[in-house]
Design an enzyme around this catalytic site. Structure first.
Site, PDB file in Angstrom:
ATOM      1  N   ALA A 118       0.829  -1.203   0.000  1.00  0.00           N
ATOM      2  CA  ALA A 118       0.000   0.000   0.000  1.00  0.00           C
ATOM      3  C   ALA A 118       0.869   1.261   0.000  1.00  0.00           C
ATOM      4  O   ALA A 118       2.099   1.202  -0.066  1.00  0.00           O
ATOM      5  CB  ALA A 118      -0.953  -0.022   1.188  1.00  0.00           C
ATOM      6  N   HIS A 119       0.217   2.403   0.083  1.00  0.00           N
ATOM      7  CA  HIS A 119       0.862   3.710  -0.060  1.00  0.00           C
ATOM      8  C   HIS A 119       1.926   3.968   0.999  1.00  0.00           C
ATOM      9  O   HIS A 119       1.867   3.469   2.125  1.00  0.00           O
ATOM     10  CB  HIS A 119      -0.209   4.808   0.023  1.00  0.00           C
ATOM     11  CG  HIS A 119      -0.925   4.798   1.351  1.00  0.00           C
ATOM     12  ND1 HIS A 119      -0.490   5.492   2.458  1.00  0.00           N
ATOM     13  CD2 HIS A 119      -2.047   4.141   1.747  1.00  0.00           C
ATOM     14  CE1 HIS A 119      -1.300   5.294   3.472  1.00  0.00           C
ATOM     15  NE2 HIS A 119      -2.265   4.468   3.072  1.00  0.00           N
TER      16      HIS A 119
END
Length: 221
Positions: free
Chosen positions: A138-139
């Protein structure tokens, strides 16, 4: 004509070579050679691809050579890649066309991005990263060199994973927060299906839900 070599003709190599074959055809057409490089299986064919020894690969008279290391063991992957780089062979990143890599993401050389992988925005990933099928990053994550994500491994945002860590199949790493990321230490092993809710020190193996350090049984005398 260029020569492309996948080091390791085992299970992950066999899964990876058709992805690279498709990638090269789309980028370069048909003027190339693609082989496995495996000293144990040299002289044979695996899934229709010739297997060369390391020495034969390095001495083969091609215009340019490229390689990747499809060996799950991070220490062997590191040793092989560092050795081949010394010979001036260029690493190639392998990315399946149905994987998703967002903008503003940096991925180091020699990565293998398998089918159905997602790598989100503002992530930084080191060299020779393995992202197996259905895994995601994820980010705002920072991933080191020679890190392995087994099938279905899930890393949520604001996580730092240091060099040579292994994230097992179906493991989930909870998100950190800005300026206070959750950290998976160098060489740590996250067991299959583990749910990681806090940082893991370097070299530690954890498993379970929530993930806890796996203790070795006392050695009998």
């Amino acid at each position: 004509m260029n020569l492309y070599g996948i080091f390791g003709a085992g299970s992950y190599g066999r899964e990876t070579i058709p992805i690279l074959n498709q990638q090269i055809k789309q980028e370069c057409g048909s003027d190339y050679a693609l082989v496995f490089v495996d000293d144990v299986l040299a002289g044979k064919k695996v899934n229709g691809f010739e297997v060369l020894s390391t020495n034969c690969f390095l001495k083969a008279p091609y215009l340019k050579k490229y390689f990747n290391v499809a060996i799950a063991n991070d220490k062997i992957r590191q040793r092989v890649s560092e050795s081949i780089l010394l010979h001036g062979v260029e690493p190639i990143t392998i990315k399946h066309p149905n994987s998703v890599v967002y903008d503003h993401t940096m991925i180091g050389s020699g990565a293998i991005i398998s089918p159905f992988v997602t790598i989100s925005t503002n992530t930084h990933i080191g060299r020779f990263f393995h992202a197996n099928i259905y895994s995601y990053v994820a980010h705002d994550c920072q991933i080191g060199d020679y890190v392995t994500f087994a099938p279905g491994a899930k890393c949520n945002g604001y996580v730092v994973i240091e060099d040579n860590a292994y994230i097992g199949s179906g493991a989930v790493i909870k998100q950190g927060v800005p300026n206070r990321p959750l950290i998976i230490g160098a060489g740590a092993i996250i067991g299959m299906g583990a749910v990681v809710t806090k940082s893991v020190p370097a070299g530690i193996t954890v498993c379970g839900n929530p993930a806890r350090e796996m203790k070795r049984s006392p050695t009998s005398i």
